[in-house]
Scaffold this motif. Structure first.
Motif, PDB file in Angstrom:
ATOM      1  N   ALA A  69      46.042  39.243  43.146  1.00 60.97           N
ATOM      2  CA  ALA A  69      46.033  39.697  44.549  1.00 60.97           C
ATOM      3  C   ALA A  69      46.792  41.019  44.696  1.00 60.97           C
ATOM      4  O   ALA A  69      46.346  41.925  45.412  1.00 60.97           O
ATOM      5  N   ASP A  70      47.917  41.141  43.998  1.00 53.40           N
ATOM      6  CA  ASP A  70      48.702  42.389  44.071  1.00 53.40           C
ATOM      7  C   ASP A  70      47.950  43.549  43.424  1.00 53.40           C
ATOM      8  O   ASP A  70      48.023  44.684  43.893  1.00 53.40           O
ATOM      9  N   LEU A  71      47.223  43.261  42.346  1.00 48.36           N
ATOM     10  CA  LEU A  71      46.425  44.304  41.696  1.00 48.36           C
ATOM     11  C   LEU A  71      45.338  44.804  42.644  1.00 48.36           C
ATOM     12  O   LEU A  71      45.130  46.030  42.777  1.00 48.36           O
ATOM     13  N   ALA A  72      44.664  43.877  43.314  1.00 47.90           N
ATOM     14  CA  ALA A  72      43.630  44.280  44.274  1.00 47.90           C
ATOM     15  C   ALA A  72      44.227  45.163  45.364  1.00 47.90           C
ATOM     16  O   ALA A  72      43.657  46.208  45.710  1.00 47.90           O
ATOM     17  N   ALA A  73      45.382  44.765  45.866  1.00 49.38           N
ATOM     18  CA  ALA A  73      46.020  45.544  46.931  1.00 49.38           C
ATOM     19  C   ALA A  73      46.421  46.923  46.423  1.00 49.38           C
ATOM     20  O   ALA A  73      46.198  47.942  47.093  1.00 49.38           O
ATOM     21  N   ALA A  74      47.002  46.973  45.208  1.00 50.29           N
ATOM     22  CA  ALA A  74      47.436  48.262  44.649  1.00 50.29           C
ATOM     23  C   ALA A  74      46.252  49.189  44.425  1.00 50.29           C
ATOM     24  O   ALA A  74      46.357  50.409  44.609  1.00 50.29           O
ATOM     25  N   ASN A  75      45.117  48.618  44.033  1.00 52.38           N
ATOM     26  CA  ASN A  75      43.923  49.428  43.765  1.00 52.38           C
ATOM     27  C   ASN A  75      43.102  49.712  45.017  1.00 52.38           C
ATOM     28  O   ASN A  75      42.157  50.498  44.957  1.00 52.38           O
ATOM     29  N   GLY A  76      43.417  49.034  46.115  1.00 53.95           N
ATOM     30  CA  GLY A  76      42.584  49.161  47.310  1.00 53.95           C
ATOM     31  C   GLY A  76      41.255  48.453  47.166  1.00 53.95           C
ATOM     32  O   GLY A  76      40.242  48.898  47.713  1.00 53.95           O
ATOM     33  N   GLN A  77      41.258  47.345  46.428  1.00 56.41           N
ATOM     34  CA  GLN A  77      40.034  46.561  46.226  1.00 56.41           C
ATOM     35  C   GLN A  77      40.070  45.298  47.086  1.00 56.41           C
ATOM     36  O   GLN A  77      41.137  44.717  47.305  1.00 56.41           O
ATOM     37  N   LYS A  78      38.907  44.863  47.547  1.00 54.72           N
ATOM     38  CA  LYS A  78      38.836  43.580  48.234  1.00 54.72           C
ATOM     39  C   LYS A  78      39.065  42.466  47.207  1.00 54.72           C
ATOM     40  O   LYS A  78      38.809  42.633  46.018  1.00 54.72           O
ATOM     41  N   LEU A  79      39.544  41.328  47.722  1.00 55.01           N
ATOM     42  CA  LEU A  79      39.786  40.155  46.890  1.00 55.01           C
ATOM     43  C   LEU A  79      38.861  39.043  47.359  1.00 55.01           C
ATOM     44  O   LEU A  79      38.834  38.706  48.543  1.00 55.01           O
ATOM     45  N   ARG A  80      38.059  38.493  46.417  1.00 53.33           N
ATOM     46  CA  ARG A  80      37.352  37.239  46.722  1.00 53.33           C
ATOM     47  C   ARG A  80      38.212  36.124  46.135  1.00 53.33           C
ATOM     48  O   ARG A  80      38.543  36.142  44.940  1.00 53.33           O
ATOM     49  N   CYS A  81      38.564  35.176  46.943  1.00 47.03           N
ATOM     50  CA  CYS A  81      39.474  34.113  46.520  1.00 47.03           C
ATOM     51  C   CYS A  81      38.657  32.886  46.104  1.00 47.03           C
ATOM     52  O   CYS A  81      37.717  32.487  46.782  1.00 47.03           O
ATOM     53  N   HIS A  82      39.043  32.296  44.962  1.00 55.97           N
ATOM     54  CA  HIS A  82      38.186  31.334  44.258  1.00 55.97           C
ATOM     55  C   HIS A  82      39.060  30.327  43.530  1.00 55.97           C
ATOM     56  O   HIS A  82      39.821  30.751  42.673  1.00 55.97           O
ATOM     57  N   THR A  83      38.999  29.073  43.782  1.00 53.12           N
ATOM     58  CA  THR A  83      38.213  28.294  44.732  1.00 53.12           C
ATOM     59  C   THR A  83      39.055  27.093  45.144  1.00 53.12           C
ATOM     60  O   THR A  83      39.946  26.687  44.384  1.00 53.12           O
ATOM     61  N   LEU A  84      38.785  26.474  46.275  1.00 52.49           N
ATOM     62  CA  LEU A  84      39.682  25.447  46.815  1.00 52.49           C
ATOM     63  C   LEU A  84      39.328  24.021  46.403  1.00 52.49           C
ATOM     64  O   LEU A  84      40.206  23.253  46.010  1.00 52.49           O
ATOM     65  N   VAL A  85      38.064  23.639  46.539  1.00 50.90           N
ATOM     66  CA  VAL A  85      37.678  22.241  46.287  1.00 50.90           C
ATOM     67  C   VAL A  85      36.536  22.231  45.282  1.00 50.90           C
ATOM     68  O   VAL A  85      35.425  22.681  45.577  1.00 50.90           O
ATOM     69  N   TRP A  86      36.829  21.756  44.084  1.00 48.73           N
ATOM     70  CA  TRP A  86      35.885  21.794  42.963  1.00 48.73           C
ATOM     71  C   TRP A  86      36.209  20.613  42.050  1.00 48.73           C
ATOM     72  O   TRP A  86      37.369  20.251  41.887  1.00 48.73           O
ATOM     73  N   HIS A  87      35.189  20.058  41.412  1.00 49.99           N
ATOM     74  CA  HIS A  87      35.411  18.897  40.529  1.00 49.99           C
ATOM     75  C   HIS A  87      36.025  19.309  39.190  1.00 49.99           C
ATOM     76  O   HIS A  87      36.576  18.463  38.475  1.00 49.99           O
ATOM     77  N   SER A  88      35.912  20.588  38.835  1.00 48.01           N
ATOM     78  CA  SER A  88      36.374  21.050  37.520  1.00 48.01           C
ATOM     79  C   SER A  88      37.708  21.781  37.666  1.00 48.01           C
ATOM     80  O   SER A  88      38.042  22.256  38.750  1.00 48.01           O
ATOM     81  N   GLN A  89      38.446  21.869  36.562  1.00 43.35           N
ATOM     82  CA  GLN A  89      39.777  22.478  36.603  1.00 43.35           C
ATOM     83  C   GLN A  89      40.585  21.887  37.774  1.00 43.35           C
ATOM     84  O   GLN A  89      41.301  22.581  38.491  1.00 43.35           O
TER      85      GLN A  89
END
Ligand code: XIL
Length: 317
Positions: A69-89
């Motif tokens: 998230a900090d890298l995205a902010a430093a680069n001025g890139q959008k962040l897609r956040c992944h993922t909240l509810v999943w059977h794996s991991q």
């Protein structure tokens, strides 16, 4: 020039790449990832998954996710956040816990509320639910479905919306990139969440494809139209196009046109907001670890040299 610049010039929000924490010590890798000519968006490949963020109940860990998230902010890139509810991991305390309807709803809401609140204001989008469907479009029999039933989906979206009203909330899955039972299932999830009165903003199409058997551009265009007709946006969220190794010049040429056709399908739908590849270099692709004998799925080779696929993407944009 560059992939992101070309996408933005045609009205898209971003072209992006997934990344993962161990790779970020590779300086040439990091430099290309941080090039906003090519990448206006990044996604953490693992760092925000349940096993990373809440490895034991109500103990939250954001170190790796914050790095991305900090890298995205430093680069001025959008962040897609992944993922909240999943059977794996998913940590064992969730997948093998002893739950009632009420206790699992409470644990799921607590997870979502904590994680989404931590990243509030930083995520363009959240993949709220991932891979909830079987290939025939029925619900995957994960612990959430077993214990709560299909209501776990709208409950999850409502909790995410409450914690960050500005993040776009997505349902994300694979093999939903052309019309068929599984895409119809994803559309059913959109309607379910809407009927419950919860917010859903988009459907993410993972697009883990195989060279030579990628869905046709016209099938992808029809599919995107059916989804966006429900009043949600769409994005290609994990695009890669793998082949059986070793690669050949013919396979690399075919891979390039397969990338072009998929990118062009997104371009043809005004509500397709962007495209994310699942990392950008074959050096760090997940494919060889998951599909034995396959690989070379990304537009940069393992030496960070552009492959024909790069020009194919640019031509599709
Ligand atoms: C993959 C990661 O890239 C790997 O590093 C990890 O070992 C397994 O998961 N669908 C998804 C992604 O939604 O989260 C997966 O990422 C790839 C398939």
């Amino acid at each position: 020039a560059g992939l992101h610049n070309a996408a933005v010039a045609k009205g898209k929000l971003y072209f992006g790449s997934a990344t993962d924490n161990p790779e970020l010590t590779d300086a040439p890798y990091l430099a290309q990832l941080s090039s906003t000519e090519d990448f206006g968006q990044i996604t953490p490949g693992n760092a925000q998954k349940w096993d990373s963020t809440e490895p034991s109940q109500n103990t939250f860990s954001y170190t790796n996710g914050d790095v991305v998230a900090d890298l995205a902010a430093a680069n001025g890139q959008k962040l897609r956040c992944h993922t909240l509810v999943w059977h794996s991991q998913l940590p064992n305390w969730v997948s093998s816990g002893t739950w009632t309807n009420a206790t699992l709803i409470a644990a799921m809401k607590n997870h979502i509320t904590n994680v989404v609140t931590h990243y509030k204001g930083k995520c363009y989008a959240w993949d709220v639910a991932n891979e909830a469907l079987n290939e025939d479009g029925t619900y995957r029999d994960n612990v959430f479905y077993q214990t709560i039933g299909e209501a776990y989906l709208p409950i999850a979206f409502a909790a995410a919306a409450a914690a960050d009203p500005d993040a776009k909330l997505y349902y994300n899955d694979y093999n939903i990139e052309s019309p068929g039972a599984k895409s119809t299932g994803a559309q059913r999830i959109v309607k379910l969440v809407q009927q419950y009165g919860a917010k859903i903003d988009g459907v993410g199409l993972q697009a883990h494809f195989i060279v030579g058997s990628t869905p046709s551009q016209s099938a992808q265009v029809s599919n995107l139209a059916a989804i966006t007709a429900l009043g949600v946006e769409v994005a290609y969220t994990e695009l890669d196009i793998r082949m059986t190794l070793p690669s050949t010049a013919a396979l690399l040429t075919k891979q390039s046109s397969d990338y072009q056709n998929t990118v062009a399908a997104c371009m043809a739908n005004a509500k397709c907001v962007g495209i994310t590849i699942w990392d950008y270099t074959d050096k760090y692709s997940w494919i060889p670890n998951t599909f034995a004998g396959q690989g070379d799925a990304l537009p940069w080779d393992a030496n960070l040299v552009k492959k024909p696929a790069y020009a194919g993407i640019l031509a599709g944009l």
